[in-house]
Design an enzyme around this catalytic site. Structure first.
Site, PDB file in Angstrom:
ATOM      1  N   ASP A  16       0.854  -1.179   0.000  1.00 16.70           N
ATOM      2  CA  ASP A  16       0.000   0.000   0.000  1.00 16.70           C
ATOM      3  C   ASP A  16       0.892   1.231   0.000  1.00 16.70           C
ATOM      4  O   ASP A  16       2.091   1.149   0.283  1.00 16.70           O
ATOM      5  CB  ASP A  16      -0.905  -0.006   1.236  1.00 16.70           C
ATOM      6  N   SER A  17       0.281   2.382  -0.248  1.00 24.89           N
ATOM      7  CA  SER A  17       1.030   3.636  -0.202  1.00 24.89           C
ATOM      8  C   SER A  17       1.435   4.002   1.223  1.00 24.89           C
ATOM      9  O   SER A  17       2.292   4.858   1.415  1.00 24.89           O
ATOM     10  CB  SER A  17       0.186   4.769  -0.798  1.00 24.89           C
ATOM     11  N   CYS A  79      -4.158  -1.098  -2.247  1.00 25.98           N
ATOM     12  CA  CYS A  79      -4.222   0.355  -2.427  1.00 25.98           C
ATOM     13  C   CYS A  79      -5.084   0.618  -3.652  1.00 25.98           C
ATOM     14  O   CYS A  79      -4.790   0.103  -4.741  1.00 25.98           O
ATOM     15  CB  CYS A  79      -2.812   0.913  -2.633  1.00 25.98           C
ATOM     16  N   ASN A  80      -6.169   1.365  -3.467  1.00 28.27           N
ATOM     17  CA  ASN A  80      -7.060   1.632  -4.588  1.00 28.27           C
ATOM     18  C   ASN A  80      -6.376   2.446  -5.680  1.00 28.27           C
ATOM     19  O   ASN A  80      -6.560   2.187  -6.870  1.00 28.27           O
ATOM     20  CB  ASN A  80      -8.306   2.362  -4.088  1.00 28.27           C
ATOM     21  N   GLU A 158      -5.623   8.739  10.098  1.00 25.79           N
ATOM     22  CA  GLU A 158      -4.258   8.606  10.581  1.00 25.79           C
ATOM     23  C   GLU A 158      -4.014   9.393  11.875  1.00 25.79           C
ATOM     24  O   GLU A 158      -3.078   9.091  12.618  1.00 25.79           O
ATOM     25  CB  GLU A 158      -3.275   9.012   9.481  1.00 25.79           C
ATOM     26  N   CYS A 190     -11.272   3.369  -0.484  1.00 28.18           N
ATOM     27  CA  CYS A 190      -9.920   3.657   0.002  1.00 28.18           C
ATOM     28  C   CYS A 190      -9.718   2.786   1.224  1.00 28.18           C
ATOM     29  O   CYS A 190     -10.629   2.659   2.059  1.00 28.18           O
ATOM     30  CB  CYS A 190      -9.779   5.141   0.360  1.00 28.18           C
ATOM     31  N   THR A 191      -8.549   2.179   1.344  1.00 25.78           N
ATOM     32  CA  THR A 191      -8.350   1.199   2.412  1.00 25.78           C
ATOM     33  C   THR A 191      -8.328   1.800   3.814  1.00 25.78           C
ATOM     34  O   THR A 191      -8.432   1.084   4.802  1.00 25.78           O
ATOM     35  CB  THR A 191      -7.060   0.391   2.172  1.00 25.78           C
ATOM     36  N   HIS A 192      -8.209   3.124   3.913  1.00 24.55           N
ATOM     37  CA  HIS A 192      -8.350   3.780   5.222  1.00 24.55           C
ATOM     38  C   HIS A 192      -9.804   3.792   5.706  1.00 24.55           C
ATOM     39  O   HIS A 192     -10.064   3.790   6.912  1.00 24.55           O
ATOM     40  CB  HIS A 192      -7.885   5.242   5.143  1.00 24.55           C
TER      41      HIS A 192
END
Length: 277
Positions: A16-17, A79-80, A158, A190-192
């Site tokens: 992922d980023s 990561c999208n 975050e 989005c993975t967040h």
């Protein structure tokens, strides 16, 4: 240990980023407890959401080269933005099985919607790519797909503001137009975003189905490993390093965040110079 057993016991590479892909890793841990994982978070170059298609593809190639040094048997693009930009290139260039987070979530949305109105919330790069809209409309041209970029969600996640009035306030502003359109299915693109699923659910209401691509990706990975005959058939021996974590910067910060969402305990995260790959 013979070659076949070595392959079965090889880890899955997940990248992922930054930290968002940990929601995908967490689902793999839950659903595929026999599998080992090597995770890479590109914390030095996050976010990907505002970067160009070409830059994201270059970063993704470097990360895949690094993961291959870890002898992975499959790769998950957690990561999208990277899925949208780099998936086709990576599939052409390497022979390892690759799975992304876009298609599993899109497939679930296709089967979940009742009125054919699907919303996607994601980073600017993912929304601008049109990848969810394109995939869904390829399978059903009568469905309407509306994308909405939600750039403030990532920093809110975050900062740990998962259950905070400010998150509800921002979510209300972002999501109001999707409510007005009358969508009945919303992809958390989005993975967040699964980490603020409760806030999003409060705003959207019980009538809207929330699709978590992290969960769906782990399900799809399980099927892919079974199809390819690559699944690990037994739990690794006690003392085996099940999960390894690498980052391109800020290992301590990554480790702290990871331990807040993964219940298994991350003992360490190692920094590597990804530009060497």
């Amino acid at each position: 240990m013979d070659e076949k057993e070595l392959l079965h016991n090889a880890p899955i590479g997940v990248f992922d980023s930054g930290v968002g892909g940990l929601t995908v890793a967490r689902e793999i841990m839950r659903q595929l407890p026999n599998e080992r994982i090597v995770y890479f978070g590109d914390t030095a170059r996050v976010p990907y959401g505002s970067k160009s298609h070409e830059t994201i593809t270059r970063y993704s190639r470097q990360i895949v080269r690094f993961l291959r040094t870890q002898d992975v048997k499959a790769i998950v693009i957690a990561c999208n933005s990277a899925s949208a930009a780099a998936l086709e290139t990576l599939e052409e260039e390497i022979e390892l099985p690759i799975i992304d987070v876009v298609r599993p979530g899109a497939r679930t949305a296709l089967s979940a919607t009742k009125n054919g109105k699907i919303g996607v919330i994601a980073t600017e790069a993912t929304i601008n790519s049109g990848i969810y809209k394109r995939y869904i409309e390829e399978h059903n041209k009568t469905f309407s797909v509306v994308g909405k970029a939600c750039p403030l969600f990532v920093p809110l996640v975050e900062e740990g503001l998962w259950e905070d009035p400010v998150t509800d306030e921002i979510a209300g502003r972002y999501l109001s137009e999707l409510i007005d359109i009358g969508i009945d299915t919303l992809i958390l693109g989005c993975t967040h975003y699964p980490l603020i699923r409760s806030a999003i659910g409060r705003i959207m209401g019980e009538e809207v189905r929330l699709v978590n691509p992290a969960y769906e990706t782990a399900r799809a990975l399980k099927k892919l490993l079974e199809k390819k005959g690559l699944e690990s058939e037994k739990r690794p021996a006690l003392g085996t390093e099940l999960y390894r974590f690498f980052v391109s910067d800020s290992a301590d910060k990554f480790q702290k965040f990871a331990n807040s969402i993964i219940p298994y305990g991350i003992l360490s995260a190692k920094a590597v110079n990804i530009e060497d790959y």
